[in-house]
Design a protein around this motif. Structure first.
Motif, PDB file in Angstrom:
ATOM      1  N   GLN A  24       0.856  -1.177   0.000  1.00  0.00           N
ATOM      2  CA  GLN A  24       0.000   0.000   0.000  1.00  0.00           C
ATOM      3  C   GLN A  24       0.894   1.230   0.000  1.00  0.00           C
ATOM      4  O   GLN A  24       1.811   1.330   0.811  1.00  0.00           O
ATOM      5  CB  GLN A  24      -0.888   0.005   1.244  1.00  0.00           C
ATOM      6  CG  GLN A  24      -1.859   1.140   1.325  1.00  0.00           C
ATOM      7  CD  GLN A  24      -3.098   0.908   0.495  1.00  0.00           C
ATOM      8  OE1 GLN A  24      -3.355  -0.198   0.052  1.00  0.00           O
ATOM      9  NE2 GLN A  24      -3.864   1.952   0.274  1.00  0.00           N
ATOM     10  N   TRP A  29      -2.942   3.808  -3.036  1.00  0.00           N
ATOM     11  CA  TRP A  29      -3.055   2.749  -4.045  1.00  0.00           C
ATOM     12  C   TRP A  29      -2.023   1.670  -3.765  1.00  0.00           C
ATOM     13  O   TRP A  29      -1.051   1.888  -3.061  1.00  0.00           O
ATOM     14  CB  TRP A  29      -2.924   3.301  -5.472  1.00  0.00           C
ATOM     15  CG  TRP A  29      -1.731   4.158  -5.731  1.00  0.00           C
ATOM     16  CD1 TRP A  29      -1.616   5.501  -5.508  1.00  0.00           C
ATOM     17  CD2 TRP A  29      -0.461   3.735  -6.243  1.00  0.00           C
ATOM     18  NE1 TRP A  29      -0.355   5.930  -5.853  1.00  0.00           N
ATOM     19  CE2 TRP A  29       0.377   4.874  -6.317  1.00  0.00           C
ATOM     20  CE3 TRP A  29       0.066   2.510  -6.667  1.00  0.00           C
ATOM     21  CZ2 TRP A  29       1.686   4.814  -6.778  1.00  0.00           C
ATOM     22  CZ3 TRP A  29       1.368   2.456  -7.130  1.00  0.00           C
ATOM     23  CH2 TRP A  29       2.159   3.618  -7.184  1.00  0.00           C
ATOM     24  N   THR A  30      -2.238   0.491  -4.298  1.00  0.00           N
ATOM     25  CA  THR A  30      -1.342  -0.637  -4.074  1.00  0.00           C
ATOM     26  C   THR A  30      -0.464  -0.838  -5.296  1.00  0.00           C
ATOM     27  O   THR A  30      -0.946  -0.876  -6.421  1.00  0.00           O
ATOM     28  CB  THR A  30      -2.139  -1.925  -3.800  1.00  0.00           C
ATOM     29  OG1 THR A  30      -2.964  -1.692  -2.652  1.00  0.00           O
ATOM     30  CG2 THR A  30      -1.226  -3.098  -3.531  1.00  0.00           C
ATOM     31  N   VAL A  50       3.064  -0.655 -11.313  1.00  0.00           N
ATOM     32  CA  VAL A  50       1.748  -1.263 -11.253  1.00  0.00           C
ATOM     33  C   VAL A  50       1.487  -1.977 -12.565  1.00  0.00           C
ATOM     34  O   VAL A  50       1.701  -1.403 -13.637  1.00  0.00           O
ATOM     35  CB  VAL A  50       0.658  -0.190 -11.025  1.00  0.00           C
ATOM     36  CG1 VAL A  50      -0.726  -0.813 -11.024  1.00  0.00           C
ATOM     37  CG2 VAL A  50       0.907   0.557  -9.735  1.00  0.00           C
ATOM     38  N   LYS A  52      -1.238  -3.197 -15.051  1.00  0.00           N
ATOM     39  CA  LYS A  52      -2.650  -2.943 -15.361  1.00  0.00           C
ATOM     40  C   LYS A  52      -3.083  -3.937 -16.430  1.00  0.00           C
ATOM     41  O   LYS A  52      -2.440  -4.034 -17.468  1.00  0.00           O
ATOM     42  CB  LYS A  52      -2.838  -1.512 -15.831  1.00  0.00           C
ATOM     43  CG  LYS A  52      -2.531  -0.497 -14.755  1.00  0.00           C
ATOM     44  CD  LYS A  52      -2.936   0.880 -15.149  1.00  0.00           C
ATOM     45  CE  LYS A  52      -2.690   1.819 -13.989  1.00  0.00           C
ATOM     46  NZ  LYS A  52      -3.237   3.130 -14.259  1.00  0.00           N
TER      47      LYS A  52
END
Length: 96
Positions: A24, A29-30, A50, A52
């Motif tokens: 986190q 956001w993670t 991240v 996606k």
């Protein structure tokens, strides 16, 4: 295959450092991978990667493989000397 391609987003900035994978962030956001990067003035900067899904299911094999790849990246092992030299040269140029 194209629909199942996972995309990566590099999110950087800030002065808060977080270590670990699947963490986190201070912004809520993670990230799949989180890194501490020393800044030019001695401050520590934060960067997170991240994965996606970009149209693929979040549990699709390609997405899971991308997350595994990203979480295993070792930024310290990358040779950034050429890019660093280029940036330092740009910093030494006159702005006139």
């Amino acid at each position: 295959m194209a629909a199942a391609t996972a995309s990566l987003a590099l999110i950087g900035g800030g002065t808060v450092a977080v270590a670990g994978n699947g963490t986190q962030t201070p912004w809520g956001w993670t990230a799949d991978a989180v890194y501490e990067i020393p800044g030019p003035s001695g401050q520590t900067c934060f960067a997170g990667l991240v994965v996606k899904p970009d149209g693929a299911a979040p549990d699709a094999e390609v997405v899971l493989q991308a997350r595994q790849f990203v979480s295993g990246l070792d930024l310290d092992s990358l040779d950034t000397s050429a890019a660093r030299a280029e940036l330092e040269a740009e910093g030494d140029r006159s702005l006139d």
